[in-house]
Design a protein around this motif. Structure first.
Motif, PDB file in Angstrom:
ATOM      1  N   LEU A 141       0.826  -1.204   0.000  1.00 38.84           N
ATOM      2  CA  LEU A 141       0.000   0.000   0.000  1.00 38.84           C
ATOM      3  C   LEU A 141       0.864   1.259   0.000  1.00 38.84           C
ATOM      4  O   LEU A 141       0.506   2.266  -0.606  1.00 38.84           O
ATOM      5  CB  LEU A 141      -0.938  -0.012   1.209  1.00 38.84           C
ATOM      6  N   ASN A 142       1.996   1.194   0.665  1.00 38.08           N
ATOM      7  CA  ASN A 142       2.949   2.307   0.727  1.00 38.08           C
ATOM      8  C   ASN A 142       2.267   3.624   1.112  1.00 38.08           C
ATOM      9  O   ASN A 142       2.505   4.671   0.511  1.00 38.08           O
ATOM     10  CB  ASN A 142       3.696   2.449  -0.611  1.00 38.08           C
ATOM     11  N   ARG A 143       1.368   3.549   2.085  1.00 45.74           N
ATOM     12  CA  ARG A 143       0.668   4.693   2.671  1.00 45.74           C
ATOM     13  C   ARG A 143      -0.195   5.462   1.663  1.00 45.74           C
ATOM     14  O   ARG A 143      -0.466   6.641   1.824  1.00 45.74           O
ATOM     15  CB  ARG A 143       1.636   5.639   3.377  1.00 45.74           C
ATOM     16  N   GLN A 144      -0.644   4.797   0.633  1.00 47.49           N
ATOM     17  CA  GLN A 144      -1.552   5.397  -0.339  1.00 47.49           C
ATOM     18  C   GLN A 144      -2.978   5.010   0.060  1.00 47.49           C
ATOM     19  O   GLN A 144      -3.506   3.988  -0.371  1.00 47.49           O
ATOM     20  CB  GLN A 144      -1.235   4.891  -1.753  1.00 47.49           C
ATOM     21  N   PHE A 145      -3.614   5.839   0.878  1.00 45.23           N
ATOM     22  CA  PHE A 145      -4.922   5.513   1.435  1.00 45.23           C
ATOM     23  C   PHE A 145      -6.071   6.114   0.632  1.00 45.23           C
ATOM     24  O   PHE A 145      -7.210   6.048   1.052  1.00 45.23           O
ATOM     25  CB  PHE A 145      -5.008   6.006   2.890  1.00 45.23           C
ATOM     26  N   GLY A 146      -5.817   6.647  -0.508  1.00 49.07           N
ATOM     27  CA  GLY A 146      -6.855   7.292  -1.314  1.00 49.07           C
ATOM     28  C   GLY A 146      -7.566   6.334  -2.263  1.00 49.07           C
ATOM     29  O   GLY A 146      -7.996   6.735  -3.337  1.00 49.07           O
ATOM     30  N   VAL A 147      -7.712   5.085  -1.907  1.00 49.19           N
ATOM     31  CA  VAL A 147      -8.376   4.091  -2.763  1.00 49.19           C
ATOM     32  C   VAL A 147      -9.882   4.337  -2.759  1.00 49.19           C
ATOM     33  O   VAL A 147     -10.478   4.568  -1.716  1.00 49.19           O
ATOM     34  CB  VAL A 147      -8.075   2.662  -2.249  1.00 49.19           C
ATOM     35  N   THR A 148     -10.522   4.306  -3.948  1.00 49.74           N
ATOM     36  CA  THR A 148     -11.975   4.526  -4.033  1.00 49.74           C
ATOM     37  C   THR A 148     -12.714   3.280  -4.513  1.00 49.74           C
ATOM     38  O   THR A 148     -13.931   3.221  -4.417  1.00 49.74           O
ATOM     39  CB  THR A 148     -12.288   5.695  -4.984  1.00 49.74           C
ATOM     40  N   GLN A 149     -12.025   2.320  -5.054  1.00 48.27           N
ATOM     41  CA  GLN A 149     -12.655   1.106  -5.568  1.00 48.27           C
ATOM     42  C   GLN A 149     -12.952   0.143  -4.416  1.00 48.27           C
ATOM     43  O   GLN A 149     -12.091  -0.111  -3.578  1.00 48.27           O
ATOM     44  CB  GLN A 149     -11.733   0.441  -6.583  1.00 48.27           C
ATOM     45  N   ARG A 150     -14.194  -0.394  -4.389  1.00 47.39           N
ATOM     46  CA  ARG A 150     -14.585  -1.331  -3.336  1.00 47.39           C
ATOM     47  C   ARG A 150     -13.844  -2.661  -3.503  1.00 47.39           C
ATOM     48  O   ARG A 150     -13.584  -3.100  -4.619  1.00 47.39           O
ATOM     49  CB  ARG A 150     -16.081  -1.584  -3.368  1.00 47.39           C
ATOM     50  N   ASN A 151     -13.533  -3.299  -2.384  1.00 50.34           N
ATOM     51  CA  ASN A 151     -12.894  -4.618  -2.319  1.00 50.34           C
ATOM     52  C   ASN A 151     -11.553  -4.680  -3.050  1.00 50.34           C
ATOM     53  O   ASN A 151     -11.121  -5.753  -3.451  1.00 50.34           O
ATOM     54  CB  ASN A 151     -13.822  -5.707  -2.858  1.00 50.34           C
ATOM     55  N   ALA A 152     -10.909  -3.550  -3.232  1.00 49.63           N
ATOM     56  CA  ALA A 152      -9.587  -3.549  -3.854  1.00 49.63           C
ATOM     57  C   ALA A 152      -8.504  -3.664  -2.776  1.00 49.63           C
ATOM     58  O   ALA A 152      -7.493  -4.336  -2.984  1.00 49.63           O
ATOM     59  CB  ALA A 152      -9.378  -2.274  -4.660  1.00 49.63           C
ATOM     60  N   VAL A 153      -8.721  -3.008  -1.639  1.00 52.80           N
ATOM     61  CA  VAL A 153      -7.739  -3.022  -0.552  1.00 52.80           C
ATOM     62  C   VAL A 153      -8.477  -3.258   0.762  1.00 52.80           C
ATOM     63  O   VAL A 153      -9.443  -2.555   1.080  1.00 52.80           O
ATOM     64  CB  VAL A 153      -6.963  -1.681  -0.485  1.00 52.80           C
ATOM     65  N   TRP A 154      -8.003  -4.261   1.488  1.00 48.68           N
ATOM     66  CA  TRP A 154      -8.529  -4.516   2.829  1.00 48.68           C
ATOM     67  C   TRP A 154      -7.418  -4.260   3.833  1.00 48.68           C
ATOM     68  O   TRP A 154      -6.256  -4.602   3.602  1.00 48.68           O
ATOM     69  CB  TRP A 154      -9.000  -5.955   2.971  1.00 48.68           C
ATOM     70  N   LEU A 155      -7.790  -3.659   4.949  1.00 51.49           N
ATOM     71  CA  LEU A 155      -6.854  -3.387   6.037  1.00 51.49           C
ATOM     72  C   LEU A 155      -7.298  -4.186   7.260  1.00 51.49           C
ATOM     73  O   LEU A 155      -8.480  -4.449   7.456  1.00 51.49           O
ATOM     74  CB  LEU A 155      -6.863  -1.901   6.391  1.00 51.49           C
ATOM     75  N   THR A 156      -6.368  -4.502   8.094  1.00 55.61           N
ATOM     76  CA  THR A 156      -6.707  -5.231   9.328  1.00 55.61           C
ATOM     77  C   THR A 156      -5.879  -4.702  10.486  1.00 55.61           C
ATOM     78  O   THR A 156      -4.792  -4.137  10.291  1.00 55.61           O
ATOM     79  CB  THR A 156      -6.495  -6.752   9.146  1.00 55.61           C
ATOM     80  N   ASP A 157      -6.432  -4.861  11.660  1.00 48.11           N
ATOM     81  CA  ASP A 157      -5.707  -4.458  12.867  1.00 48.11           C
ATOM     82  C   ASP A 157      -6.237  -5.273  14.042  1.00 48.11           C
ATOM     83  O   ASP A 157      -7.376  -5.761  14.024  1.00 48.11           O
ATOM     84  CB  ASP A 157      -5.896  -2.970  13.144  1.00 48.11           C
ATOM     85  N   ILE A 158      -5.409  -5.399  15.049  1.00 50.27           N
ATOM     86  CA  ILE A 158      -5.773  -6.093  16.286  1.00 50.27           C
ATOM     87  C   ILE A 158      -5.603  -5.114  17.432  1.00 50.27           C
ATOM     88  O   ILE A 158      -4.614  -4.377  17.487  1.00 50.27           O
ATOM     89  CB  ILE A 158      -4.867  -7.319  16.520  1.00 50.27           C
ATOM     90  N   THR A 159      -6.562  -5.082  18.322  1.00 48.42           N
ATOM     91  CA  THR A 159      -6.446  -4.255  19.516  1.00 48.42           C
ATOM     92  C   THR A 159      -7.031  -5.033  20.685  1.00 48.42           C
ATOM     93  O   THR A 159      -7.476  -6.160  20.525  1.00 48.42           O
ATOM     94  CB  THR A 159      -7.145  -2.896  19.338  1.00 48.42           C
ATOM     95  N   TYR A 160      -7.002  -4.455  21.866  1.00 46.22           N
ATOM     96  CA  TYR A 160      -7.482  -5.153  23.056  1.00 46.22           C
ATOM     97  C   TYR A 160      -8.412  -4.246  23.841  1.00 46.22           C
ATOM     98  O   TYR A 160      -8.354  -3.029  23.756  1.00 46.22           O
ATOM     99  CB  TYR A 160      -6.320  -5.603  23.927  1.00 46.22           C
ATOM    100  N   ILE A 161      -9.287  -4.881  24.614  1.00 49.39           N
ATOM    101  CA  ILE A 161     -10.218  -4.177  25.487  1.00 49.39           C
ATOM    102  C   ILE A 161     -10.021  -4.730  26.888  1.00 49.39           C
ATOM    103  O   ILE A 161     -10.115  -5.948  27.092  1.00 49.39           O
ATOM    104  CB  ILE A 161     -11.676  -4.398  25.031  1.00 49.39           C
ATOM    105  N   GLU A 162      -9.749  -3.870  27.849  1.00 51.42           N
ATOM    106  CA  GLU A 162      -9.556  -4.326  29.225  1.00 51.42           C
ATOM    107  C   GLU A 162     -10.909  -4.507  29.901  1.00 51.42           C
ATOM    108  O   GLU A 162     -11.770  -3.634  29.846  1.00 51.42           O
ATOM    109  CB  GLU A 162      -8.712  -3.318  30.012  1.00 51.42           C
TER     110      GLU A 162
END
Length: 167
Positions: free
Chosen positions: A118-139
């Motif tokens: 992705l190289n920090r190019q977050f200006g994608v407008t097409q659906r299902n072209a780029v998916w992002l994921t992240d993990i976080t926690y809840i105390e």
């Protein structure tokens, strides 16, 4: 100690057989039952009550070091080994401190590093072209819950979401 074992097991086995098995006399066992508790045993009973009071006053958080300090502040001087034994007998245990934050990154150098496509190019407008994921926690009061989310960068919608008590 042997007499205590006989006392605990006398409902299951006869006293005579238990005494024979443990190598003590019946007369000694019955004399032990009628004997008054020793001075140390009476002190232990009083100390256990004080220890439980201190533990309850701390909302059941204090462990051996803090209870030892509280007893010293009250003028009661007791060895740490005796205190540990009394705490164990009374069922008193300090609360373990949890880590402030869980580790959400488990680095494994044997796995290759994924390329940064992705190289920090977050200006994608097409659906299902780029998916992002992240993990976080809840105390929570019972520990941490981990949340994993998958986002579609084009539509900014959550594609998937998972919640578990482990990563």
């Amino acid at each position: 100690m042997k007499y205590e074992v006989i006392e605990q097991s006398k409902d299951t086995f006869s006293v005579r057989r238990l005494c024979e098995f443990l190598g003590v006399s019946e007369r000694g066992y019955y004399a032990w039952r009628q004997r008054e508790p020793s001075q140390r045993a009476r002190e232990d009973i009083q100390l256990k009550a004080i220890i439980v009071d201190i533990w309850d006053a701390s909302h059941r958080i204090y462990g051996l070091p803090r209870i030892h300090d509280e007893l010293n502040d009250c003028g009661i001087h007791i060895g740490k080994q005796r205190l540990a034994r009394l705490m164990r007998e009374a069922g008193v245990q300090g609360k373990m401190l949890r880590r402030k934050r869980p580790r959400t990154t488990q680095r494994d150098d044997s796995h290759p590093v994924a390329p940064n496509l992705l190289n920090r190019q977050f200006g994608v407008t097409q659906r299902n072209a780029v998916w992002l994921t992240d993990i976080t926690y809840i105390e929570t009061d019972e520990g941490y819950l981990y949340t994993a989310a998958v986002l579609d960068l084009g539509s900014r919608e959550v594609v998937g979401l998972a919640l578990a008590d482990h990563m």
